[in-house]
Each structure stands twice: as structure tokens, then as C-alpha cells.
Design a protein around this motif. Structure first.
Motif, PDB file in Angstrom:
ATOM      1  N   PRO A  88       1.213  -1.517  -0.001  1.00 50.01           N
ATOM      2  CA  PRO A  88       0.131  -0.066  -0.280  1.00 50.01           C
ATOM      3  C   PRO A  88       1.026   1.269  -0.058  1.00 50.01           C
ATOM      4  O   PRO A  88       1.434   1.012   0.447  1.00 50.01           O
ATOM      5  N   VAL A  89       0.751   2.080  -0.271  1.00 50.42           N
ATOM      6  CA  VAL A  89       1.161   3.724  -0.769  1.00 50.42           C
ATOM      7  C   VAL A  89       0.060   4.603  -0.570  1.00 50.42           C
ATOM      8  O   VAL A  89      -0.754   4.170  -1.183  1.00 50.42           O
ATOM      9  N   PRO A  90       0.669   5.562   0.735  1.00 51.90           N
ATOM     10  CA  PRO A  90      -0.546   6.539   0.374  1.00 51.90           C
ATOM     11  C   PRO A  90      -0.331   7.770  -0.202  1.00 51.90           C
ATOM     12  O   PRO A  90       0.457   7.678  -1.169  1.00 51.90           O
ATOM     13  N   ARG A  91      -1.566   8.267  -0.458  1.00 53.61           N
ATOM     14  CA  ARG A  91      -2.042   9.133  -2.105  1.00 53.61           C
ATOM     15  C   ARG A  91      -2.277  10.528  -1.367  1.00 53.61           C
ATOM     16  O   ARG A  91      -2.262  10.644  -0.155  1.00 53.61           O
ATOM     17  N   PRO A  92      -1.764  11.161  -1.956  1.00 58.15           N
ATOM     18  CA  PRO A  92      -1.916  12.827  -1.744  1.00 58.15           C
ATOM     19  C   PRO A  92      -2.796  13.161  -0.654  1.00 58.15           C
ATOM     20  O   PRO A  92      -3.564  11.968  -1.128  1.00 58.15           O
ATOM     21  N   GLU A  93      -3.256  13.700  -0.520  1.00 56.74           N
ATOM     22  CA  GLU A  93      -4.506  14.377   0.249  1.00 56.74           C
ATOM     23  C   GLU A  93      -5.189  14.356  -0.827  1.00 56.74           C
ATOM     24  O   GLU A  93      -5.188  14.820  -1.719  1.00 56.74           O
ATOM     25  N   PRO A  94      -6.670  13.048  -0.392  1.00 52.59           N
ATOM     26  CA  PRO A  94      -7.366  13.087  -0.824  1.00 52.59           C
ATOM     27  C   PRO A  94      -8.458  14.646  -1.167  1.00 52.59           C
ATOM     28  O   PRO A  94      -8.458  15.527  -0.301  1.00 52.59           O
ATOM     29  N   GLY A  95      -9.130  15.061  -2.461  1.00 48.90           N
ATOM     30  CA  GLY A  95     -10.062  16.387  -2.140  1.00 48.90           C
ATOM     31  C   GLY A  95     -11.079  15.553  -1.584  1.00 48.90           C
ATOM     32  O   GLY A  95     -11.605  14.729  -1.267  1.00 48.90           O
ATOM     33  N   ALA A  96     -12.040  17.256  -1.037  1.00 49.46           N
ATOM     34  CA  ALA A  96     -13.356  17.406  -0.108  1.00 49.46           C
ATOM     35  C   ALA A  96     -14.344  16.611  -1.161  1.00 49.46           C
ATOM     36  O   ALA A  96     -14.979  15.349  -0.222  1.00 49.46           O
ATOM     37  N   THR A  97     -14.301  15.661  -2.325  1.00 50.53           N
ATOM     38  CA  THR A  97     -15.407  15.402  -2.701  1.00 50.53           C
ATOM     39  C   THR A  97     -14.761  13.401  -3.355  1.00 50.53           C
ATOM     40  O   THR A  97     -16.163  12.915  -3.965  1.00 50.53           O
ATOM     41  N   GLU A  98     -13.809  13.364  -2.976  1.00 48.86           N
ATOM     42  CA  GLU A  98     -13.542  12.156  -2.975  1.00 48.86           C
ATOM     43  C   GLU A  98     -13.608  11.365  -1.705  1.00 48.86           C
ATOM     44  O   GLU A  98     -13.909  11.843  -0.889  1.00 48.86           O
ATOM     45  N   GLU A  99     -14.093   9.639  -2.305  1.00 45.93           N
ATOM     46  CA  GLU A  99     -14.512   9.102  -1.077  1.00 45.93           C
ATOM     47  C   GLU A  99     -13.737   7.840  -0.745  1.00 45.93           C
ATOM     48  O   GLU A  99     -13.604   7.813   0.253  1.00 45.93           O
ATOM     49  N   ARG A 100     -12.234   8.240  -1.725  1.00 44.56           N
ATOM     50  CA  ARG A 100     -11.990   7.266  -1.059  1.00 44.56           C
ATOM     51  C   ARG A 100     -10.570   7.708  -0.139  1.00 44.56           C
ATOM     52  O   ARG A 100     -10.171   8.787  -1.301  1.00 44.56           O
ATOM     53  N   GLY A 101      -9.155   7.164   0.012  1.00 44.28           N
ATOM     54  CA  GLY A 101      -7.833   7.507  -0.755  1.00 44.28           C
ATOM     55  C   GLY A 101      -7.519   8.157   1.199  1.00 44.28           C
ATOM     56  O   GLY A 101      -6.330   8.691   1.309  1.00 44.28           O
ATOM     57  N   ARG A 102      -8.178   7.821   1.970  1.00 45.12           N
ATOM     58  CA  ARG A 102      -7.618   8.798   3.319  1.00 45.12           C
ATOM     59  C   ARG A 102      -7.624   7.773   4.478  1.00 45.12           C
ATOM     60  O   ARG A 102      -6.890   7.994   5.594  1.00 45.12           O
ATOM     61  N   GLY A 103      -7.440   6.338   4.126  1.00 48.14           N
ATOM     62  CA  GLY A 103      -7.191   5.186   5.331  1.00 48.14           C
ATOM     63  C   GLY A 103      -5.963   5.457   5.388  1.00 48.14           C
ATOM     64  O   GLY A 103      -5.788   5.570   7.222  1.00 48.14           O
ATOM     65  N   LEU A 104      -4.980   5.142   4.542  1.00 45.16           N
ATOM     66  CA  LEU A 104      -3.298   5.642   5.297  1.00 45.16           C
ATOM     67  C   LEU A 104      -2.688   6.561   6.155  1.00 45.16           C
ATOM     68  O   LEU A 104      -2.684   6.212   6.961  1.00 45.16           O
ATOM     69  N   LEU A 105      -3.911   7.919   5.361  1.00 48.27           N
ATOM     70  CA  LEU A 105      -3.454   9.090   6.374  1.00 48.27           C
ATOM     71  C   LEU A 105      -4.014   9.009   8.082  1.00 48.27           C
ATOM     72  O   LEU A 105      -3.095   9.531   8.576  1.00 48.27           O
ATOM     73  N   LEU A 106      -5.458   8.122   7.600  1.00 45.94           N
ATOM     74  CA  LEU A 106      -5.837   7.911   9.362  1.00 45.94           C
ATOM     75  C   LEU A 106      -4.425   6.914  10.418  1.00 45.94           C
ATOM     76  O   LEU A 106      -5.012   7.452  10.498  1.00 45.94           O
ATOM     77  N   ILE A 107      -4.371   6.438   9.354  1.00 45.26           N
ATOM     78  CA  ILE A 107      -3.141   5.115  10.637  1.00 45.26           C
ATOM     79  C   ILE A 107      -2.361   6.073  10.590  1.00 45.26           C
ATOM     80  O   ILE A 107      -2.085   5.837  11.886  1.00 45.26           O
ATOM     81  N   ALA A 108      -1.990   6.608   9.556  1.00 46.91           N
ATOM     82  CA  ALA A 108       0.325   7.898  10.099  1.00 46.91           C
ATOM     83  C   ALA A 108      -0.865   9.054  11.310  1.00 46.91           C
ATOM     84  O   ALA A 108       0.418   8.713  12.213  1.00 46.91           O
ATOM     85  N   ALA A 109      -1.648   9.112  11.332  1.00 48.97           N
ATOM     86  CA  ALA A 109      -2.307  10.241  12.029  1.00 48.97           C
ATOM     87  C   ALA A 109      -2.281   9.354  13.483  1.00 48.97           C
ATOM     88  O   ALA A 109      -2.538  10.253  14.789  1.00 48.97           O
ATOM     89  N   VAL A 110      -3.155   8.072  13.458  1.00 43.53           N
ATOM     90  CA  VAL A 110      -3.002   7.801  14.860  1.00 43.53           C
ATOM     91  C   VAL A 110      -2.470   6.530  15.539  1.00 43.53           C
ATOM     92  O   VAL A 110      -2.572   6.451  16.559  1.00 43.53           O
ATOM     93  N   SER A 111      -1.609   6.712  14.771  1.00 42.98           N
ATOM     94  CA  SER A 111      -0.085   5.628  15.237  1.00 42.98           C
ATOM     95  C   SER A 111       1.465   5.914  15.323  1.00 42.98           C
ATOM     96  O   SER A 111       1.507   7.393  15.053  1.00 42.98           O
ATOM     97  N   ALA A 112       2.024   5.750  15.990  1.00 43.25           N
ATOM     98  CA  ALA A 112       3.357   5.871  16.615  1.00 43.25           C
ATOM     99  C   ALA A 112       4.021   6.007  14.559  1.00 43.25           C
ATOM    100  O   ALA A 112       4.847   6.182  15.495  1.00 43.25           O
ATOM    101  N   ARG A 113       3.626   4.642  14.311  1.00 40.38           N
ATOM    102  CA  ARG A 113       4.389   3.791  13.010  1.00 40.38           C
ATOM    103  C   ARG A 113       3.975   3.173  12.778  1.00 40.38           C
ATOM    104  O   ARG A 113       2.738   1.913  12.825  1.00 40.38           O
ATOM    105  N   TRP A 114       4.220   3.109  11.200  1.00 36.23           N
ATOM    106  CA  TRP A 114       3.040   1.716  10.832  1.00 36.23           C
ATOM    107  C   TRP A 114       4.411   1.191   9.145  1.00 36.23           C
ATOM    108  O   TRP A 114       4.869   2.268   9.362  1.00 36.23           O
ATOM    109  N   GLY A 115       3.967   0.711   8.498  1.00 31.94           N
ATOM    110  CA  GLY A 115       4.605  -0.571   7.317  1.00 31.94           C
ATOM    111  C   GLY A 115       3.953  -1.228   6.809  1.00 31.94           C
ATOM    112  O   GLY A 115       3.765  -1.856   7.532  1.00 31.94           O
ATOM    113  N   THR A 116       4.934  -2.085   6.105  1.00 34.50           N
ATOM    114  CA  THR A 116       4.428  -3.019   5.027  1.00 34.50           C
ATOM    115  C   THR A 116       5.767  -4.227   5.374  1.00 34.50           C
ATOM    116  O   THR A 116       6.303  -3.633   5.086  1.00 34.50           O
ATOM    117  N   THR A 117       5.717  -5.111   5.499  1.00 31.91           N
ATOM    118  CA  THR A 117       6.458  -5.998   5.298  1.00 31.91           C
ATOM    119  C   THR A 117       6.350  -7.472   3.979  1.00 31.91           C
ATOM    120  O   THR A 117       5.147  -7.949   4.280  1.00 31.91           O
TER     121      THR A 117
END
Length: 130
Positions: A88-117
Motif C-alpha cells: 500500500p502506498v499513501p496517496r496525496p491528500e484526497p480532495g473534499a469530494t473524493e470518497e476514498r484515499g484517506r485510510g493510510l492517512l488516518l492510520i498515520a495520524a493515530v499511530s506511532a508508526r506503520w509499515g509493510t513487511t
């Protein structure tokens, strides 16, 4: 009489089916409460939902594994393993009308760190909460 301490990790084999997300969030909250980390339960529920939603949307097989793990120092690691090698690759911040693309941004906001193995059979996406 010997008292058993709670396990340091629990694993759930499941399908990334949105109809089951409520139950998975409940099990996640119950486990964090059993570990005395009620303070991290809301963030863990959000991360579990977003990670499972990504499996549902982007992976051919819905079969996955959820692992909740207590970390030294009191943190918690949430890991979802699936059968895709696509990272998974975080997308640039989605526009106000976009319904997808916020998941990884939310994860990054609430976590100490995240990643992929990457693994032999797919990948693990993990989140550390503190």
C-alpha cells in the motif's frame, strides 16, 4: 493456584468482509481492554477497519489474518496479513469530494508508526500504537 497472564499475542483467521467488521472491532476492543489498554482501543478499531477495508478493496482473496500483539513498554501492534505482494502506498491528500484515499492517512495520524513487511505468501501491514 497459578494465575495465567493474558497472552502477548492473539491471531484471528478471517475474511475481509465488511459485514464482519463490527464483530472484528468488538474483538479488538475486548482484547485491548483485557490487556489494560482501553486507551488504545479506539485507534486500534480504526486501524483494523482501514486495514481490512484495504484487503477487501485491493486483494483478490479476502482471506487474511489479524494479529494483535502487546509490545514491550506497553504499546500494541496491529497486523493484517494478506495474500498480495502489492504494497500500500499513501496517496496525496484526497480532495473534499473524493470518497476514498484517506485510510493510510488516518492510520498515520493515530499511530506511532506503520509499515509493510513482504512475506513468502503476501504481505503484512502493521501499525504500532502507543
Amino acid at each position: 493456584m497459578t494465575l495465567k497472564s493474558p497472552p502477548t499475542a492473539v491471531v484471528h483467521e478471517l475474511a475481509a468482509d465488511p459485514a464482519a467488521f463490527t464483530g472484528v472491532r468488538r474483538r479488538t476492543r475486548a482484547q485491548l481492554c483485557a490487556w489494560g489498554r482501553t486507551d488504545l482501543a479506539e485507534a486500534a478499531e480504526l486501524c483494523v477497519t482501514e486495514l481490512l477495508a484495504n484487503v477487501h478493496r485491493h486483494v483478490a482473496s479476502s482471506a487474511c489474518e489479524l494479529r494483535l500483539e502487546r509490545l514491550p513498554g506497553g504499546g500494541v501492534r496491529v497486523t493484517v496479513a494478506d495474500r498480495s505482494h502489492v504494497v500500500p502506498v499513501p496517496r496525496p491528500e484526497p480532495g473534499a469530494t473524493e470518497e476514498r484515499g484517506r485510510g493510510l492517512l488516518l492510520i498515520a495520524a493515530v499511530s506511532a508508526r506503520w509499515g509493510t513487511t513482504l512475506t513468502a505468501t503476501g504481505k503484512q501491514v502493521w501499525v504500532e500504537l502507543r
